[in-house]
Design a protein around this motif. Structure first.
Motif, PDB file in Angstrom:
ATOM      1  N   GLN A  59       0.842  -1.194   0.000  1.00 17.99           N
ATOM      2  CA  GLN A  59       0.000   0.000   0.000  1.00 17.99           C
ATOM      3  C   GLN A  59       0.879   1.246   0.000  1.00 17.99           C
ATOM      4  O   GLN A  59       1.939   1.275   0.627  1.00 17.99           O
ATOM      5  CB  GLN A  59      -0.927   0.020   1.208  1.00 17.99           C
ATOM      6  CG  GLN A  59      -2.087  -0.962   1.108  1.00 17.99           C
ATOM      7  CD  GLN A  59      -3.049  -0.814   2.266  1.00 17.99           C
ATOM      8  OE1 GLN A  59      -2.646  -0.571   3.395  1.00 17.99           O
ATOM      9  NE2 GLN A  59      -4.336  -0.953   1.987  1.00 17.99           N
ATOM     10  N   ALA A  60       0.416   2.275  -0.708  1.00 17.51           N
ATOM     11  CA  ALA A  60       1.125   3.556  -0.739  1.00 17.51           C
ATOM     12  C   ALA A  60       0.127   4.646  -1.081  1.00 17.51           C
ATOM     13  O   ALA A  60      -0.895   4.390  -1.732  1.00 17.51           O
ATOM     14  CB  ALA A  60       2.260   3.523  -1.767  1.00 17.51           C
ATOM     15  N   ALA A  67      -3.651   3.779  -2.171  1.00 19.90           N
ATOM     16  CA  ALA A  67      -3.602   2.851  -3.307  1.00 19.90           C
ATOM     17  C   ALA A  67      -2.955   1.531  -2.892  1.00 19.90           C
ATOM     18  O   ALA A  67      -2.077   1.497  -2.042  1.00 19.90           O
ATOM     19  CB  ALA A  67      -2.823   3.477  -4.463  1.00 19.90           C
ATOM     20  N   ARG A  68      -3.404   0.452  -3.531  1.00 23.31           N
ATOM     21  CA  ARG A  68      -2.832  -0.871  -3.317  1.00 23.31           C
ATOM     22  C   ARG A  68      -2.195  -1.342  -4.625  1.00 23.31           C
ATOM     23  O   ARG A  68      -2.850  -1.359  -5.671  1.00 23.31           O
ATOM     24  CB  ARG A  68      -3.911  -1.857  -2.874  1.00 23.31           C
ATOM     25  CG  ARG A  68      -3.386  -3.269  -2.619  1.00 23.31           C
ATOM     26  CD  ARG A  68      -4.503  -4.175  -2.133  1.00 23.31           C
ATOM     27  NE  ARG A  68      -4.959  -3.766  -0.824  1.00 23.31           N
ATOM     28  CZ  ARG A  68      -4.418  -4.121   0.332  1.00 23.31           C
ATOM     29  NH1 ARG A  68      -3.344  -4.929   0.315  1.00 23.31           N
ATOM     30  NH2 ARG A  68      -4.895  -3.712   1.470  1.00 23.31           N
ATOM     31  N   VAL A  81      -5.340  -0.066 -13.785  1.00 24.96           N
ATOM     32  CA  VAL A  81      -5.583   0.905 -12.722  1.00 24.96           C
ATOM     33  C   VAL A  81      -7.064   0.841 -12.379  1.00 24.96           C
ATOM     34  O   VAL A  81      -7.916   1.268 -13.166  1.00 24.96           O
ATOM     35  CB  VAL A  81      -5.197   2.336 -13.151  1.00 24.96           C
ATOM     36  CG1 VAL A  81      -5.436   3.315 -12.004  1.00 24.96           C
ATOM     37  CG2 VAL A  81      -3.739   2.381 -13.590  1.00 24.96           C
ATOM     38  N   GLN A  82      -7.395   0.301 -11.217  1.00 22.45           N
ATOM     39  CA  GLN A  82      -8.781   0.112 -10.809  1.00 22.45           C
ATOM     40  C   GLN A  82      -9.241   1.280  -9.947  1.00 22.45           C
ATOM     41  O   GLN A  82      -8.569   1.651  -8.979  1.00 22.45           O
ATOM     42  CB  GLN A  82      -8.936  -1.197 -10.043  1.00 22.45           C
ATOM     43  CG  GLN A  82      -8.560  -2.427 -10.854  1.00 22.45           C
ATOM     44  CD  GLN A  82      -8.679  -3.704 -10.057  1.00 22.45           C
ATOM     45  OE1 GLN A  82      -8.961  -3.687  -8.853  1.00 22.45           O
ATOM     46  NE2 GLN A  82      -8.450  -4.844 -10.706  1.00 22.45           N
ATOM     47  N   VAL A 102      -2.957  -1.550  -9.961  1.00 26.27           N
ATOM     48  CA  VAL A 102      -2.968  -0.434  -9.011  1.00 26.27           C
ATOM     49  C   VAL A 102      -4.430  -0.151  -8.688  1.00 26.27           C
ATOM     50  O   VAL A 102      -5.209   0.221  -9.570  1.00 26.27           O
ATOM     51  CB  VAL A 102      -2.302   0.820  -9.593  1.00 26.27           C
ATOM     52  CG1 VAL A 102      -2.305   1.944  -8.562  1.00 26.27           C
ATOM     53  CG2 VAL A 102      -0.879   0.510 -10.042  1.00 26.27           C
ATOM     54  N   ARG A 103      -4.804  -0.349  -7.447  1.00 25.54           N
ATOM     55  CA  ARG A 103      -6.200  -0.162  -7.037  1.00 25.54           C
ATOM     56  C   ARG A 103      -6.293   1.054  -6.119  1.00 25.54           C
ATOM     57  O   ARG A 103      -5.669   1.082  -5.056  1.00 25.54           O
ATOM     58  CB  ARG A 103      -6.716  -1.413  -6.319  1.00 25.54           C
ATOM     59  CG  ARG A 103      -8.160  -1.300  -5.842  1.00 25.54           C
ATOM     60  CD  ARG A 103      -8.551  -2.529  -5.036  1.00 25.54           C
ATOM     61  NE  ARG A 103      -9.864  -2.375  -4.437  1.00 25.54           N
ATOM     62  CZ  ARG A 103     -10.989  -2.817  -4.970  1.00 25.54           C
ATOM     63  NH1 ARG A 103     -10.950  -3.441  -6.130  1.00 25.54           N
ATOM     64  NH2 ARG A 103     -12.151  -2.645  -4.351  1.00 25.54           N
ATOM     65  N   LEU A 104      -7.059   2.073  -6.550  1.00 26.35           N
ATOM     66  CA  LEU A 104      -7.267   3.268  -5.731  1.00 26.35           C
ATOM     67  C   LEU A 104      -8.428   2.979  -4.795  1.00 26.35           C
ATOM     68  O   LEU A 104      -9.597   3.123  -5.159  1.00 26.35           O
ATOM     69  CB  LEU A 104      -7.554   4.477  -6.623  1.00 26.35           C
ATOM     70  CG  LEU A 104      -6.480   4.789  -7.668  1.00 26.35           C
ATOM     71  CD1 LEU A 104      -6.856   6.026  -8.477  1.00 26.35           C
ATOM     72  CD2 LEU A 104      -5.119   4.991  -7.011  1.00 26.35           C
ATOM     73  N   ASP A 105      -8.110   2.568  -3.567  1.00 30.14           N
ATOM     74  CA  ASP A 105      -9.139   2.053  -2.667  1.00 30.14           C
ATOM     75  C   ASP A 105      -9.985   3.146  -2.031  1.00 30.14           C
ATOM     76  O   ASP A 105     -11.198   3.147  -2.131  1.00 30.14           O
ATOM     77  CB  ASP A 105      -8.489   1.219  -1.560  1.00 30.14           C
ATOM     78  CG  ASP A 105      -8.144  -0.180  -2.045  1.00 30.14           C
ATOM     79  OD1 ASP A 105      -8.876  -0.679  -2.916  1.00 30.14           O
ATOM     80  OD2 ASP A 105      -7.165  -0.755  -1.570  1.00 30.14           O
TER      81      ASP A 105
END
Length: 540
Positions: A59-60, A67-68, A81-82, A102-105
């Motif tokens: 995570q960052a 983001a994950r 990129v989700q 890359v998932r923007l949670d």
């Protein structure tokens, strides 16, 4: 039974023969080495896969997002990129054998607020976004190497129980990971970010948002203009205090009508300034506060709580149940859906748009829309009639819903069209007249308003109702537009509006030369930036 038993004996015999043949072949030096190498390779690759699957993500922070980052084996490579629940962006970033996701949670509220309120927030976010992503990928690669090697070590130790074979399997895993990284680095295509593949709701992004680069370039200039223009609202309002056209009494109820904010963060600054300068008693919002109605947009409604006055809202066709819940969570907000409420002394009834069509193309293709909107208006009219007590103001999103409300309420407010319009509906026999006021976009139609050469203006109206809750006058406020940094306010006397015709407009004038046109009917004033010409007509 004898035949079945015979077949079973023959199959077991064939199986034993195959095993014996393999054992004799394995005793051959070459075949044995190849078989062992294949076994070591399979175990190493399986261990790497399991390691990545279990612990190979990190995570960052990327701007305001948490983001994950994760890696999975893939023959095609690429990056996904989700952005749930809007969809994803597919990037042809590199070739296999590893796929980057890359998932923007989540959207951090504090960082988002800082970004929206900081004058240099947008520029700073764009400058640091690439560095944030790079840092996240570096952390992911480091973690993936450790996870892959650890997975290979554990699995080979379980299978072989021989330290030499375990080390050999570990070496194969290390070579595999190094080779994967080398292929990805050699085939990396930075330009892929400029040509993404849109999936889900984001498939409509190019059509809805337009050229994102042009919008980003214009936003800084747009924000600076708004800051100057909002500062002029108090000057214009002070000028109106001396106009002979209409003088509000202390018991006048002031209503601010806003509509179609479409996620424009600058809209809240203007709304807050008008609420303060005009001493607004209640804000009414006729919908489309969001663009997609998604969870990630919900934090936009948080600014409602800081206005300090009641906020009455109905859903637009871009607003979902999630949007309505986010508005309802604000301490000063009331969400109406075929209901009525008394706020600031006024009885207000409203109904949300019966559609949810954030996809513009889907909206155009939807069947039975006129009937659906008419039925919605009829439903609200029935609710008003069943109450048995008068309703002062009715709220709908689309003006197409207003037909059944004619003669039922004195004032109907709507939006949806992003164009301001005021008219008296065609009179019905033995029924009181109904005034329809369609508001423009109080958010300049959101970021889409920046697609043109000049930003679309922000529009809202202040309504003055007397103690009897009868509309006496209204101010049409236009912020920006026509390429000028200006605030235009036009005041109208309600009694002079004619049935079926929009009210007449008086010419604008610089603030220093406030003009009263048709005394007792209408006046307008403009606060403009020095050296910038004023516009003679309000924006749409």
């Amino acid at each position: 039974m004898r035949d079945t038993a015979g077949v079973g004996r023959r199959l077991r015999g064939l199986g034993n023969a195959a095993i014996n043949t393999w054992r004799r072949a394995a005793e051959h030096p070459v075949v044995g080495r190849v078989g062992l190498f294949l076994a070591l390779t399979v175990v190493a690759l399986a261990g790497v896969f399991v390691g990545l699957l279990v612990t190979g993500d990190t995570q960052a922070d990327v701007g305001p997002f948490a983001a994950r980052f994760s890696l999975t084996p893939s023959l095609s490579g690429d990056t996904d990129v989700q952005i749930p629940p809007l969809g994803s962006l597919g990037l042809d970033s590199h070739d296999g054998p590893a796929h980057l996701t890359v998932r923007l949670d989540t959207l951090d509220q504090d960082r988002t607020f800082a970004l929206a309120t900081d004058a240099n927030g947008l520029a700073a976010a764009s400058q640091t976004a690439a560095a944030d992503v790079q840092r996240g990928i570096v952390l992911l690669v480091e973690r993936s190497i450790v996870a892959g090697l650890l997975g290979a070590l554990v699995l080979s130790a379980i299978v072989f129980r021989n330290w030499r074979r375990v080390l050999a399997s570990l070496g194969i895993a290390a070579v595999t990971l190094a080779g994967t990284g080398a292929v990805a680095a050699i085939t990396f295509r930075p330009s892929s970010i400029e040509e993404p593949t849109y999936n889900g709701l984001l498939a409509n992004a190019p059509a809805v948002i337009g050229d994102a680069r042009r919008i980003a370039d214009q936003f800084s200039q747009y924000r600076d203009q708004l800051q100057r223009m909002v500062g002029n609202i108090s000057k214009v309002y002070a000028t109106f205090a001396s106009l002979p056209v209409y003088e509000a009494s202390p018991d006048t109820i002031r209503v601010l009508h806003v509509s179609d904010l479409h996620l424009n963060p600058a809209a809240w600054t203007v709304i807050a300034a008008v609420v303060k300068q005009y001493d607004i008693g209640v804000v009414v919002d006729t919908g489309d506060i969001n663009d997609w109605g998604s969870q990630i947009e919900s934090s936009y409604a948080d600014s409602i709580g800081s206005l300090g006055v009641p906020y009455v809202y109905i859903r637009g066709n871009h607003d979902s149940a999630i949007t309505a819940s986010a508005v309802a969570a604000q301490r000063n907000a009331v969400v109406l859906d075929n209901q009525r409420v008394t706020v600031a002394g006024l009885t207000i009834a409203g109904i949300g748009d019966p559609r949810f069509t954030p996809d513009k193309e889907g909206s155009d293709k939807a069947g039975g829309v006129p009937e659906m909107l008419d039925a919605s208006g009829s439903q609200l009219a029935a609710t008003i009639a069943a109450a048995g007590t008068p309703v002062d103001v009715a709220l709908v999103h689309d003006p197409a819903s207003t037909g059944p409300l004619n003669g039922t309420v004195p004032l109907v407010l709507a939006g949806h069209r992003h164009a301001r319009e005021v008219s008296i509906m065609a009179p019905l026999p033995d029924r009181p007249e109904t005034r329809l006021m369609v508001g423009g976009s109080s958010g300049g139609a959101g970021l889409r308003g920046l697609e043109g050469e000049e930003p679309t203006p922000l529009e809202m109206s202040v309504l003055y109702l007397d103690q009897s809750h009868v509309l006496q006058a209204y101010d049409e406020i236009t912020v920006g537009g026509s390429g000028t940094a200006e605030v235009t306010i036009r005041r109208h006397i309600a009694a002079d509006d004619s049935p079926g015709e929009p009210p007449s407009t008086a010419p604008s004038a610089p603030l220093a030369e406030t003009v009263s046109s048709n005394p007792g009917t209408q006046a307008s004033a403009v606060a403009s930036r020095p050296g910038v010409p004023t516009s003679g007509s309000p924006g749409n």
